[in-house]
Design an enzyme around this catalytic site. Structure first.
Site, PDB file in Angstrom:
ATOM      1  N   TYR A 169       6.933 138.641  -2.622  1.00 29.34           N
ATOM      2  CA  TYR A 169       7.328 137.750  -3.228  1.00 29.34           C
ATOM      3  C   TYR A 169       8.445 137.882  -4.250  1.00 29.34           C
ATOM      4  O   TYR A 169       8.648 139.158  -4.693  1.00 29.34           O
ATOM      5  CB  TYR A 169       6.068 137.578  -4.113  1.00 29.34           C
ATOM      6  CG  TYR A 169       5.297 136.488  -3.477  1.00 29.34           C
ATOM      7  CD1 TYR A 169       4.159 137.396  -3.036  1.00 29.34           C
ATOM      8  CD2 TYR A 169       5.344 135.325  -3.786  1.00 29.34           C
ATOM      9  CE1 TYR A 169       2.789 136.789  -2.357  1.00 29.34           C
ATOM     10  CE2 TYR A 169       3.822 134.962  -3.581  1.00 29.34           C
ATOM     11  CZ  TYR A 169       3.251 135.168  -2.528  1.00 29.34           C
ATOM     12  OH  TYR A 169       1.706 134.381  -1.957  1.00 29.34           O
ATOM     13  N   LYS A 174      -3.421 128.427  -1.727  1.00 30.97           N
ATOM     14  CA  LYS A 174      -4.591 127.798  -2.381  1.00 30.97           C
ATOM     15  C   LYS A 174      -5.151 127.267  -1.472  1.00 30.97           C
ATOM     16  O   LYS A 174      -5.660 126.538  -1.574  1.00 30.97           O
ATOM     17  CB  LYS A 174      -4.464 127.778  -3.611  1.00 30.97           C
ATOM     18  CG  LYS A 174      -4.415 128.679  -4.641  1.00 30.97           C
ATOM     19  CD  LYS A 174      -6.141 129.518  -4.749  1.00 30.97           C
ATOM     20  CE  LYS A 174      -5.949 130.510  -5.617  1.00 30.97           C
ATOM     21  NZ  LYS A 174      -6.057 132.169  -4.568  1.00 30.97           N
ATOM     22  N   HIS A 193      -5.641 142.990   2.959  1.00 29.80           N
ATOM     23  CA  HIS A 193      -5.137 143.424   2.316  1.00 29.80           C
ATOM     24  C   HIS A 193      -5.829 143.052   0.720  1.00 29.80           C
ATOM     25  O   HIS A 193      -6.043 142.327   0.505  1.00 29.80           O
ATOM     26  CB  HIS A 193      -4.076 142.805   1.907  1.00 29.80           C
ATOM     27  CG  HIS A 193      -3.061 142.631   3.366  1.00 29.80           C
ATOM     28  ND1 HIS A 193      -1.316 142.171   3.480  1.00 29.80           N
ATOM     29  CD2 HIS A 193      -2.699 143.803   4.299  1.00 29.80           C
ATOM     30  CE1 HIS A 193      -1.090 142.182   4.295  1.00 29.80           C
ATOM     31  NE2 HIS A 193      -1.259 142.752   5.123  1.00 29.80           N
ATOM     32  N   TYR A 195      -5.132 135.316  -7.761  1.00 35.47           N
ATOM     33  CA  TYR A 195      -5.116 135.453  -6.566  1.00 35.47           C
ATOM     34  C   TYR A 195      -6.412 135.645  -5.437  1.00 35.47           C
ATOM     35  O   TYR A 195      -5.526 134.828  -4.133  1.00 35.47           O
ATOM     36  CB  TYR A 195      -4.062 136.586  -5.763  1.00 35.47           C
ATOM     37  CG  TYR A 195      -3.019 135.791  -4.400  1.00 35.47           C
ATOM     38  CD1 TYR A 195      -2.018 135.721  -5.227  1.00 35.47           C
ATOM     39  CD2 TYR A 195      -3.212 136.533  -3.781  1.00 35.47           C
ATOM     40  CE1 TYR A 195      -1.278 135.941  -3.662  1.00 35.47           C
ATOM     41  CE2 TYR A 195      -2.861 136.530  -2.471  1.00 35.47           C
ATOM     42  CZ  TYR A 195      -1.172 135.588  -2.701  1.00 35.47           C
ATOM     43  OH  TYR A 195      -1.015 136.531  -1.232  1.00 35.47           O
TER      44      TYR A 195
HETATM   45  C1  LIG Z   1       3.847 122.199   7.157  1.00 34.75           C
HETATM   46  C2  LIG Z   1       2.859 122.684   5.578  1.00 34.75           C
HETATM   47  C3  LIG Z   1       2.821 123.943   5.601  1.00 34.75           C
HETATM   48  C4  LIG Z   1       1.586 125.102   4.878  1.00 34.75           C
HETATM   49  N1  LIG Z   1       0.943 126.451   4.101  1.00 34.75           N
HETATM   50  C5  LIG Z   1       0.413 126.672   3.778  1.00 34.75           C
HETATM   51  C6  LIG Z   1       0.663 128.102   3.962  1.00 34.75           C
HETATM   52  O1  LIG Z   1       1.786 129.040   3.147  1.00 34.75           O
HETATM   53  N2  LIG Z   1      -0.617 128.638   2.463  1.00 34.75           N
HETATM   54  C7  LIG Z   1      -1.641 127.479   2.033  1.00 34.75           C
HETATM   55  O2  LIG Z   1      -2.480 128.272   1.165  1.00 34.75           O
HETATM   56  N3  LIG Z   1      -1.073 126.629   2.287  1.00 34.75           N
HETATM   57  C8  LIG Z   1      -0.043 125.891   3.309  1.00 34.75           C
HETATM   58  N4  LIG Z   1      -0.303 124.350   3.824  1.00 34.75           N
HETATM   59  C9  LIG Z   1      -1.634 124.085   3.357  1.00 34.75           C
HETATM   60  C10 LIG Z   1      -3.044 124.439   3.765  1.00 34.75           C
HETATM   61  O3  LIG Z   1      -2.198 124.335   5.011  1.00 34.75           O
HETATM   62  C11 LIG Z   1      -3.408 123.123   3.781  1.00 34.75           C
HETATM   63  O4  LIG Z   1      -3.928 122.765   2.268  1.00 34.75           O
HETATM   64  C12 LIG Z   1      -4.644 122.526   4.672  1.00 34.75           C
HETATM   65  O5  LIG Z   1      -3.838 122.079   6.404  1.00 34.75           O
HETATM   66  C13 LIG Z   1      -5.728 121.783   4.172  1.00 34.75           C
HETATM   67  O6  LIG Z   1      -6.169 121.445   4.756  1.00 34.75           O
HETATM   68  P1  LIG Z   1      -7.547 120.090   5.244  1.00 34.75           P
HETATM   69  O7  LIG Z   1      -8.502 120.014   6.232  1.00 34.75           O
HETATM   70  O8  LIG Z   1      -7.479 119.667   4.123  1.00 34.75           O
HETATM   71  O9  LIG Z   1      -5.940 119.147   6.321  1.00 34.75           O
HETATM   72  P2  LIG Z   1      -5.230 119.047   7.581  1.00 34.75           P
HETATM   73  O10 LIG Z   1      -5.002 120.086   7.531  1.00 34.75           O
HETATM   74  O11 LIG Z   1      -3.869 118.295   7.090  1.00 34.75           O
HETATM   75  O12 LIG Z   1      -5.677 118.342   8.684  1.00 34.75           O
HETATM   76  C14 LIG Z   1      -6.494 117.046   8.127  1.00 34.75           C
HETATM   77  C15 LIG Z   1      -6.241 116.479   9.779  1.00 34.75           C
HETATM   78  O13 LIG Z   1      -6.922 114.647   9.542  1.00 34.75           O
HETATM   79  C16 LIG Z   1      -6.303 114.720  10.949  1.00 34.75           C
HETATM   80  N5  LIG Z   1      -5.584 112.959  10.588  1.00 34.75           N
HETATM   81  C17 LIG Z   1      -4.604 112.527   9.288  1.00 34.75           C
HETATM   82  N6  LIG Z   1      -5.063 111.302   9.798  1.00 34.75           N
HETATM   83  C18 LIG Z   1      -5.865 111.076  10.519  1.00 34.75           C
HETATM   84  C19 LIG Z   1      -6.565 109.544  11.091  1.00 34.75           C
HETATM   85  N7  LIG Z   1      -5.793 108.180  10.191  1.00 34.75           N
HETATM   86  N8  LIG Z   1      -7.352 109.603  12.099  1.00 34.75           N
HETATM   87  C20 LIG Z   1      -7.743 110.638  12.146  1.00 34.75           C
HETATM   88  N9  LIG Z   1      -7.371 111.807  11.735  1.00 34.75           N
HETATM   89  C21 LIG Z   1      -6.491 111.947  11.019  1.00 34.75           C
HETATM   90  C22 LIG Z   1      -4.758 115.331  10.956  1.00 34.75           C
HETATM   91  O14 LIG Z   1      -4.457 115.409  12.088  1.00 34.75           O
HETATM   92  C23 LIG Z   1      -5.598 117.064  10.721  1.00 34.75           C
HETATM   93  O15 LIG Z   1      -5.625 117.307  11.915  1.00 34.75           O
HETATM   94  C24 LIG Z   1       0.974 124.213   4.535  1.00 34.75           C
HETATM   95  C25 LIG Z   1       1.027 122.758   4.632  1.00 34.75           C
HETATM   96  C26 LIG Z   1       1.451 122.329   5.428  1.00 34.75           C
HETATM   97  C27 LIG Z   1       1.841 120.803   5.806  1.00 34.75           C
END
Ligand SMILES: Cc1cc2nc3c(=O)[nH]c(=O)nc-3n(C[C@H](O)[C@H](O)[C@H](O)COP(=O)(O)OP(=O)(O)OC[C@H]3O[C@@H](n4cnc5c(N)ncnc54)[C@H](O)[C@@H]3O)c2cc1C
Length: 383
Positions: free
Chosen positions: A194, A289, A72, A376
């Site tokens: 948006y 982000k 996009h 963005y």
């Molecule tokens: C409901 C929701 C909707 C979202 N929508 C958007 C969006 O539209 N646009 C956007 O940019 N961002 C969005 N986000 C944010 C984005 O998805 C996150 O920033 C991204 O997933 C971050 O990745 P991460 O790997 O840091 O964390 P996560 O994706 O949360 O991964 C963490 C992992 O650690 C695991 N874990 C947790 N505790 C333990 C433990 N004790 N032992 C072992 N494993 C564990 C979890 O199961 C998970 O698999 C959203 C977040 C949520 C919660």
């Protein structure tokens, strides 16, 4: 058991880090609480910055992304019954965004890890970590590591293992949430919309040519059951209405409420523990982000580890938090700004007039639009 880097969590942060380390011959073990199926089906983000795409490409996991991702070059901002196009690529030196679901990024990274036959342990909940000794404790035993990467998201255990008084928390809760749906219908708009509306914010996004991802601002205490499908479609239609344009409807495949929060932990490291992604910071999703920040942290940590293991010293490792926080705070400010400009925050007409003035400025001044565009698509100077 012993490894060089113990990675807690198989979300985008943990899996990206594991892949980057694999490419440079650094050993790692990934421990994930959930099943593979759950990790692959969790619907979240879907907008990838160009820098994220390039990183995944360099890591050799972008074959499907390059085939199926939708490039996009702009977004639409809608307010006062008019829709304005913001040509992101034109304003941001040709850089663009790619629509490709987080579910797909995670599937590709998991497939690559399993193909390399490297340790990725599902259904292995980490109970605690010792940042000083580099020990990860889980139901099956202990894992000793040189370094622990806390990639376990906002609700994980790693951040909580840092002794009291070390971390400073910066936080902002918002008086609204997002009710999101995934619908089996072709997107009604060619690019993201948006929409600022007196009934509340709405966002028209997508995951593929056949699947739309739509959101409406809601009460943060709402649950999905408060929003039967017809209520969601009524609100989406009302908030995005435009003469000569129709919002197409389709079966709702998934529905959920996302709270809106800004959160930053400083520093993002202590002893042998390094916090990566949502474990260290959260942004409201308005700026798209969260996933991009998680991947950028993983890259910063991987590069510092490569230098350290290669005998180049630990300057970059020691500076991990400082380096990441520059990008994190930029994204926090941008996400906060987009959120404040677009959501209904109450009945204060003064606030609404300010929002409309800002939206008019962003859609009429090239300087203002350029600022939105470069944030963005992702600032290259923060890389
Ligand atoms: C409901 C929701 C909707 C979202 N929508 C958007 C969006 O539209 N646009 C956007 O940019 N961002 C969005 N986000 C944010 C984005 O998805 C996150 O920033 C991204 O997933 C971050 O990745 P991460 O790997 O840091 O964390 P996560 O994706 O949360 O991964 C963490 C992992 O650690 C695991 N874990 C947790 N505790 C333990 C433990 N004790 N032992 C072992 N494993 C564990 C979890 O199961 C998970 O698999 C959203 C977040 C949520 C919660």
């Amino acid at each position: 058991m012993r490894t060089q880097v113990g990675i807690v969590g198989a979300g985008p942060a943990g899996l990206t880090l594991a892949r980057l380390l694999e490419r440079t011959g650094i050993e790692s073990v990934v421990l994930e609480d959930r099943t593979r199926d759950y990790a692959e089906q969790r619907i979240r983000a879907g907008v990838l910055e160009q820098g994220t795409v390039e990183l995944l490409r360099d890591a050799g996991v972008a074959e499907r992304l390059d085939r199926e991702g939708i490039v996009h070059g702009g977004i639409h901002l809608q307010f006062d019954g008019e829709r304005h196009h913001v040509p992101l690529s034109q304003l941001a030196g040709g850089r663009s965004i790619v629509i490709y679901g987080q579910t797909e990024v995670v599937k590709d990274l998991i497939a690559a890890r399993l193909e390399s036959a490297l340790p990725l342990l599902f259904e292995t909940a980490v109970e605690s970590v010792d940042p000083e000794r580099g020990v990860i404790r889980h139901a099956g035993g202990e894992l000793e590591c040189d370094v622990i990467a806390g990639c376990d998201g906002f609700h994980g255990v790693c951040r909580g293992s840092v002794p009291d008084g070390v971390l400073q928390i910066f936080e902002r809760e918002y008086p609204f949430g997002w009710l999101g749906i995934l619908a089996e219908v072709a997107p009604s708009s060619d690019e993201l919309v948006y929409a600022h509306h007196e009934r509340g914010f709405a966002l028209l996004s997508l995951r593929s040519p056949e699947r739309s991802r739509y959101y409406v601002q809601c009460d943060p205490a709402d649950v999905a059951e408060d929003w039967p499908d017809n209520r969601v479609w009524d609100e989406l239609r009302a908030r995005t209405a435009l003469d000569g344009w129709t919002l197409e409807e389709g079966p709702v495949l998934e529905k959920g409420v996302t709270p809106m929060r800004s959160f930053v932990t400083e520093p993002m490291q202590h002893g042998r523990l390094f916090l990566v992604g949502d474990a260290a910071h959260i942004v409201p999703p308005t700026g798209a982000k969260g996933l991009n920040l998680a991947v950028a942290d993983a890259r910063t940590l991987a590069e510092a580890l490569v230098e350290w293991y290669g005998g180049g010293g630990r300057d970059h490792l020691d500076a991990y938090s400082e380096t990441c926080l520059r990008r994190v705070w930029r994204a926090e400010q941008f996400s906060y700004w987009m959120t404040s400009m677009l959501h209904r925050t109450g009945d204060d007409p003064f606030e609404q007039r300010l929002q409309l003035s800002q939206l008019r400025y962003v859609t009429s001044s090239e300087a203002a639009a350029t600022s939105l565009a470069e944030n963005y698509v992702g600032l290259t100077t923060m890389a």
